[in-house]
Write a protein that holds these residues in place. Structure first.
Motif, PDB file in Angstrom:
ATOM      1  N   GLY A 293       0.574  -1.197  -0.320  1.00 26.55           N
ATOM      2  CA  GLY A 293      -0.230  -0.147  -0.374  1.00 26.55           C
ATOM      3  C   GLY A 293       0.588   0.973  -0.461  1.00 26.55           C
ATOM      4  O   GLY A 293       0.326   1.969   0.035  1.00 26.55           O
TER       5      GLY A 293
ATOM      6  N   PRO B 220      -3.544  -8.636   4.433  1.00 25.55           N
ATOM      7  CA  PRO B 220      -4.228  -8.555   3.883  1.00 25.55           C
ATOM      8  C   PRO B 220      -3.789  -5.982   4.788  1.00 25.55           C
ATOM      9  O   PRO B 220      -4.435  -5.546   4.428  1.00 25.55           O
ATOM     10  CB  PRO B 220      -5.794  -7.597   5.227  1.00 25.55           C
ATOM     11  CG  PRO B 220      -4.765  -8.431   6.299  1.00 25.55           C
ATOM     12  CD  PRO B 220      -3.754  -9.466   5.982  1.00 25.55           C
TER      13      PRO B 220
ATOM     14  N   ARG C   6     -10.862   3.402   0.466  1.00 28.09           N
ATOM     15  CA  ARG C   6     -10.249   4.256  -0.726  1.00 28.09           C
ATOM     16  C   ARG C   6     -11.999   4.869  -0.820  1.00 28.09           C
ATOM     17  O   ARG C   6     -12.611   3.718  -2.222  1.00 28.09           O
ATOM     18  CB  ARG C   6      -9.820   3.630  -2.100  1.00 28.09           C
ATOM     19  CG  ARG C   6      -8.123   3.970  -1.961  1.00 28.09           C
ATOM     20  CD  ARG C   6      -7.423   3.636  -2.495  1.00 28.09           C
ATOM     21  NE  ARG C   6      -7.703   1.698  -2.625  1.00 28.09           N
ATOM     22  CZ  ARG C   6      -6.872   0.494  -2.966  1.00 28.09           C
ATOM     23  NH1 ARG C   6      -6.031   0.934  -4.427  1.00 28.09           N
ATOM     24  NH2 ARG C   6      -7.157  -0.505  -2.619  1.00 28.09           N
TER      25      ARG C   6
HETATM   26  S1  SF4 Z   1      -4.636  -5.111   1.162  1.00 24.73           S
HETATM   27 FE1  SF4 Z   1      -3.743  -4.606  -1.451  1.00 24.73          FE
HETATM   28  S2  SF4 Z   1      -5.092  -3.219  -1.532  1.00 24.73           S
HETATM   29 FE2  SF4 Z   1      -4.401  -3.186  -0.077  1.00 24.73          FE
HETATM   30  S3  SF4 Z   1      -2.772  -1.685   0.496  1.00 24.73           S
HETATM   31 FE3  SF4 Z   1      -2.571  -3.738   0.490  1.00 24.73          FE
HETATM   32  S4  SF4 Z   1      -1.896  -4.637  -1.302  1.00 24.73           S
HETATM   33 FE4  SF4 Z   1      -3.202  -2.519  -1.774  1.00 24.73          FE
END
Ligand code: SF4
Lengths: 215, 281
Positions: free
Chosen positions: A132, B183, B275
């Motif tokens: 992220g 996650p 988002r």
């Molecule tokens: S879970 Fe996926 S969308 Fe969310 S910050 Fe991590 S890489 Fe990005």
């Protein structure tokens, strides 16, 4: 667990075995040099190629592969947002690539027992990049070229040049595992993983009335 | 009867999705700053600083916060007295998605035939659309780009009523624990309780649309949220799983009545790359 140095160490790519031997779970590194980029579909093709007895499109000896599929570059830019994807989806493929000489993997999240064993056996390393943080990591990328599987779009196999690309060592050749060690330091749940708890146990702490305090 | 043109819907969806992907919302930034202040683990603090820097870089350069710009999920609250002219409502939304992902240089991550030919649709359609008909003559659109590192950690349990409150807490905590670093913690934990299986999962997703850390207006549910949050943060997973005190920024619970035989619980995790945006036409 040894204390994590907050001053990252600069490391040149590709990786030699001598350097891999000096890396320990928790070390912060700034990588400079060439690495490959591939995720699910590129891995699947590489393994199919090897299973068919053919040569890989690139020589992986001593190389590092970054599990990533970028966003498209804006005009005038070489790449878009470029953070790591979850590594466990590559678990089925990684040991075979380490057998081909792959020395490092960059991704996010936990690896399987088989991958951790292969890391020890083949003297490789698993590095975590911040999931992220694609905008920030993008700014460390200096050069990008697609080297194979162009038809896969965001999933094509790329070769990139990075400068001071920040990663943290997660799994080292000595069996060190940052997730296990780091988390056990801060875990105040009584026994093992939560899943081992009795479903009828009392709540451990008095309930705090509110969510994190607002500034 | 009030009329709006379907192209307004297209433009709105496109703008909302792009905004969400470049600009981290204030509530999330505040929650990350608070997490940084409360975190004791140097490795986790380091991650939190970089996440705040990432938000600045994305905002400044209009580059996506995260390369996984997700699958688009669009929630509609459609006033029953509103008349849409100039085209099909759902097609207008899909066109908005197409436009956002093309013009906004977002990654197209949707494939057809999930279990066989995983061929990319190349425009990130179709979006998943949930519609509710409400009184009035307005259209409220909420557009969410949902990344799949966190989506893949979703779970549903059809507990027995005997499991009760404690059973709910244990199940949610177990889900976050098993998800570990995958996650992209710190996460927001969306929890649905009640309804049917599919309603329960939808509640969990809707719970993610609340402002981060706003407690549920019902005090009993708010207390449950706080209790789960405490337990989740006791797991020690920390930012990016490097170990730390803050594993979740918030736990949001939504509840719906259910059958006498059931206690459905659903968990939908939202990574720190939150988002979603909303607009009312
Ligand atoms: S879970 Fe996926 S969308 Fe969310 S910050 Fe991590 S890489 Fe990005």
């Amino acid at each position: 667990m040894k204390t994590i140095s907050m001053i990252p160490r600069s490391v040149q790519l590709p990786l030699s075995e001598d350097v891999v031997e000096t890396l320990h779970a928790g070390d912060g590194l700034l990588l400079t040099g060439v690495m490959y980029v591939g995720r699910d579909a590129a891995h699947k093709r590489m393994i199919e190629t090897l299973e068919a007895g053919e040569k890989l499109p690139v020589d992986l000896k001593g190389q590092v592969i970054y599990f990533m599929g970028p966003t498209p570059a804006r005009p005038g830019k070489i790449i878009g947002s470029a953070g790591p994807t979850s590594s466990y989806r590559m678990d089925a493929y990684s040991p075979r690539l380490m057998a081909e000489g792959l020395k490092g993997m960059i991704g996010k999240g936990m690896r399987s027992r088989e991958v951790k064993e292969a890391i020890r056996q083949y003297k490789a390393v698993y590095l975590g990049a911040i999931g992220g943080a694609g905008a920030l990591l993008s700014s460390c990328i200096r050069k990008v070229e697609v080297v194979a599987y162009d038809d896969l779009g965001a999933e094509a196999l790329r070769r990139i040049v990075v400068q001071d690309f920040p990663v943290t060592v997660v799994n080292d050749i000595y069996g060190g595992d940052l997730y296990e060690e780091g988390q056990s330091q801060y875990r105040s749940t009584p026994t093992g993983r939560e899943s081992g708890r009795s479903p009828c146990g009392p709540p451990r702490r008095p309930i705090s009335p509110r969510h994190p305090p607002r500034i | 009867m009030r009329e709006i043109a379907s192209r307004m819907v297209t433009e709105t969806v496109s703008t909302l999705l792009q905004d969400g992907c470049y600009h981290l919302a204030d509530d999330v930034i505040t929650a990350l700053r608070q997490a940084y202040e409360r975190e004791e683990s140097p490795a986790a603090r380091n991650v939190l600083v970089q996440l705040l820097e990432n938000a600045e870089a994305a905002d400044r350069d209009e580059i996506p916060l995260c390369q996984d710009t997700g699958m688009a999920v669009v929630f509609l609250e459609l006033g029953q007295d509103l008349h849409l002219i100039g085209g099909d409502l759902y097609e207008a939304i899909q066109e908005g998605v197409r436009r956002a992902y093309a013009q906004g240089y977002l990654r197209k991550s949707v494939v057809v035939k999930p279990f066989s030919a995983r061929v990319n649709t190349r425009d990130n359609t179709p979006a998943v659309i949930h519609t509710t008909i409400v009184p009035g003559d307005k259209l409220k659109i909420t557009a969410l780009s949902k990344g799949f590192g966190s989506e893949n950690m979703s779970r549903l349990a059809m507990l027995t009523p005997a499991a009760g409150r404690q059973g709910v807490i244990d199940f949610v905590v177990k889900c976050v624990d098993e998800a570990g670093a995958n996650p992209c913690p710190p996460v927001i934990v969306g929890v649905g309780i009640g309804g049917t299986a599919e309603k329960c999962m939808l509640l969990a997703k809707q719970a993610l649309l609340r402002r981060v850390g706003d407690p549920h207006p019902d005090s009993e549910i708010a207390e449950l949220e706080a209790a789960i949050l405490n337990r989740v943060n006791d797991l020690g997973i920390g930012a990016m799983g490097y170990g730390g005190r803050i594993t979740a920024l918030a736990v949001h619970v939504e509840v719906f009545p259910t059958h006498i035989a059931a206690l459905p619980v659903a968990v939908n995790l939202q990574c720190h790359s939150v988002r979603h945006r909303e607009a009312t036409l």
